[in-house]
Design a protein around this motif. Structure first.
Motif, mmCIF file in Angstrom:
data_model
loop_
_atom_site.group_PDB
_atom_site.id
_atom_site.type_symbol
_atom_site.label_atom_id
_atom_site.label_comp_id
_atom_site.label_asym_id
_atom_site.label_seq_id
_atom_site.Cartn_x
_atom_site.Cartn_y
_atom_site.Cartn_z
ATOM 1 N N GLY A 1 0.814 -1.201 0.000
ATOM 2 C CA GLY A 1 0.000 0.000 0.000
ATOM 3 C C GLY A 1 0.851 1.255 0.000
ATOM 4 N N PRO A 2 0.202 2.408 0.010
ATOM 5 C CA PRO A 2 0.917 3.676 -0.095
ATOM 6 C C PRO A 2 1.777 4.034 1.116
ATOM 7 N N THR A 3 1.484 3.462 2.276
ATOM 8 C CA THR A 3 2.279 3.790 3.462
ATOM 9 C C THR A 3 3.632 3.089 3.454
ATOM 10 N N VAL A 4 3.790 2.099 2.573
ATOM 11 C CA VAL A 4 5.082 1.433 2.401
ATOM 12 C C VAL A 4 5.844 2.204 1.327
ATOM 13 N N SER A 5 6.991 2.728 1.709
ATOM 14 C CA SER A 5 7.767 3.561 0.780
ATOM 15 C C SER A 5 8.405 2.709 -0.321
ATOM 16 N N VAL A 6 8.771 3.373 -1.394
ATOM 17 C CA VAL A 6 9.463 2.710 -2.496
ATOM 18 C C VAL A 6 10.817 2.192 -1.999
ATOM 19 N N GLU A 7 11.432 2.914 -1.086
ATOM 20 C CA GLU A 7 12.708 2.481 -0.514
ATOM 21 C C GLU A 7 12.557 1.140 0.215
ATOM 22 N N GLU A 8 11.416 0.932 0.872
ATOM 23 C CA GLU A 8 11.162 -0.346 1.557
ATOM 24 C C GLU A 8 10.894 -1.476 0.561
ATOM 25 N N VAL A 9 10.349 -1.127 -0.591
ATOM 26 C CA VAL A 9 10.036 -2.109 -1.635
ATOM 27 C C VAL A 9 11.287 -2.466 -2.442
ATOM 28 N N LYS A 10 12.217 -1.530 -2.527
ATOM 29 C CA LYS A 10 13.400 -1.687 -3.386
ATOM 30 C C LYS A 10 14.155 -2.999 -3.174
ATOM 31 N N PRO A 11 14.416 -3.463 -1.939
ATOM 32 C CA PRO A 11 15.144 -4.735 -1.790
ATOM 33 C C PRO A 11 14.434 -5.920 -2.457
ATOM 34 N N HIS A 12 13.111 -5.917 -2.451
ATOM 35 C CA HIS A 12 12.345 -6.981 -3.103
ATOM 36 C C HIS A 12 12.527 -6.918 -4.622
ATOM 37 N N VAL A 13 12.529 -5.693 -5.145
ATOM 38 C CA VAL A 13 12.718 -5.493 -6.582
ATOM 39 C C VAL A 13 14.132 -5.908 -6.977
ATOM 40 N N VAL A 14 15.120 -5.431 -6.219
ATOM 41 C CA VAL A 14 16.519 -5.731 -6.519
ATOM 42 C C VAL A 14 16.758 -7.243 -6.483
ATOM 43 N N ASP A 15 16.187 -7.920 -5.510
ATOM 44 C CA ASP A 15 16.349 -9.373 -5.404
ATOM 45 C C ASP A 15 15.796 -10.077 -6.641
ATOM 46 N N LEU A 16 14.622 -9.655 -7.078
ATOM 47 C CA LEU A 16 14.006 -10.268 -8.258
ATOM 48 C C LEU A 16 14.815 -9.965 -9.524
ATOM 49 N N VAL A 17 15.315 -8.740 -9.649
ATOM 50 C CA VAL A 17 16.140 -8.367 -10.801
ATOM 51 C C VAL A 17 17.443 -9.179 -10.785
ATOM 52 N N ARG A 18 18.057 -9.326 -9.613
ATOM 53 C CA ARG A 18 19.281 -10.109 -9.484
ATOM 54 C C ARG A 18 19.053 -11.551 -9.945
ATOM 55 N N LYS A 19 17.940 -12.152 -9.514
ATOM 56 C CA LYS A 19 17.608 -13.524 -9.919
ATOM 57 C C LYS A 19 17.418 -13.619 -11.436
ATOM 58 N N LEU A 20 16.791 -12.603 -12.004
ATOM 59 C CA LEU A 20 16.576 -12.568 -13.452
ATOM 60 C C LEU A 20 17.907 -12.508 -14.198
ATOM 61 N N ILE A 21 18.813 -11.653 -13.738
ATOM 62 C CA ILE A 21 20.112 -11.514 -14.380
ATOM 63 C C ILE A 21 20.906 -12.818 -14.283
ATOM 64 N N LEU A 22 20.895 -13.434 -13.111
ATOM 65 C CA LEU A 22 21.606 -14.716 -12.936
ATOM 66 C C LEU A 22 21.029 -15.803 -13.832
ATOM 67 N N LYS A 23 19.714 -15.834 -13.949
ATOM 68 C CA LYS A 23 19.056 -16.828 -14.802
ATOM 69 C C LYS A 23 19.466 -16.623 -16.265
ATOM 70 N N ARG A 24 19.495 -15.359 -16.698
ATOM 71 C CA ARG A 24 19.883 -15.073 -18.076
ATOM 72 C C ARG A 24 21.334 -15.472 -18.334
ATOM 73 N N LYS A 25 22.214 -15.263 -17.342
ATOM 74 C CA LYS A 25 23.627 -15.645 -17.505
ATOM 75 C C LYS A 25 23.770 -17.152 -17.620
ATOM 76 N N GLU A 26 22.968 -17.893 -16.834
ATOM 77 C CA GLU A 26 23.004 -19.355 -16.894
ATOM 78 C C GLU A 26 22.546 -19.874 -18.245
ATOM 79 N N GLU A 27 21.634 -19.156 -18.874
ATOM 80 C CA GLU A 27 21.087 -19.582 -20.170
ATOM 81 C C GLU A 27 22.054 -19.337 -21.317
ATOM 82 N N LEU A 28 23.080 -18.526 -21.089
ATOM 83 C CA LEU A 28 24.041 -18.213 -22.160
ATOM 84 C C LEU A 28 24.975 -19.317 -22.460
#
Length: 188
Positions: free
Chosen positions: A161-188
């Protein structure tokens, strides 16, 4: 003959409906962008997406837009995108036209992430893509700046919700992006 045809068609639909439902995800929808053009969300498949219902005249506007733009700048656009959906349902805090919204966020916050046309995010008139988000996560927005984290496969991973800042959400986003990047590297 037409009754028999209708009956067969109905049976086919009954058998295919569950299959079609299973294949549906956020990226299967089409939406109108802030400039009035139809956009297939399919173009974001394979990336991490933070979907946000935004408003220009909300108490959360300044902090959220600044943080969302920073997140977009830091992580996007190859692996991540913020998608902003203006909404006037909560406190009538997005009364402006699409042109005015686009101008305001570019001038005030330097927004580079995609914005879409003003939509309803709750109730019977809710946009189909947002209906999918709320049904998938089980929570409907009750104010501006709800954030839905969507994985590369189009499935909802989390929501805040809106009371949760983007800064608090960022670690969840970064973790998912990191997993995506690692998956793409494995596929190469």
């Amino acid at each position: 003959m037409s009754t028999m045809y209708s009956y067969v068609l109905l049976l086919l639909l009954l058998f295919l409906a569950p299959t079609l439902q299973k294949n549906r995800d956020f990226y299967t929808f089409k939406v109108i962008n802030i400039r009035g053009k139809l956009v297939s969300l399919e173009k974001y498949r394979g990336t991490v997406t933070l979907v946000v219902n935004v408003a220009s005249q909300c108490g959360y506007t300044d902090g959220h837009y600044k943080a969302l733009q920073k997140l977009q700048r830091d992580l996007g656009p190859y692996h991540f995108n913020v998608l902003g959906f203006p909404c006037n349902q909560f406190g009538h805090q997005e009364p402006n036209s699409e042109r005015e919204i686009d101008s305001f966020v570019k001038k005030s916050y330097g927004v580079t992430f995609p914005l879409f046309s003003k939509i309803a995010v709750t109730g019977t008139g809710a946009n189909a893509a947002f209906k999918y988000l709320t049904e998938s996560f089980g929570t409907e927005p009750d104010w501006n700046f709800w954030k839905y984290l969507v994985g590369p496969d189009g499935k909802v991973v989390n929501a805040w919700g809106p009371t949760v800042s983007v800064e608090e959400v960022k670690p969840h986003v970064v973790d998912l992006v990191r997993k995506l990047i690692l998956k793409r590297k494995e596929e190469l």
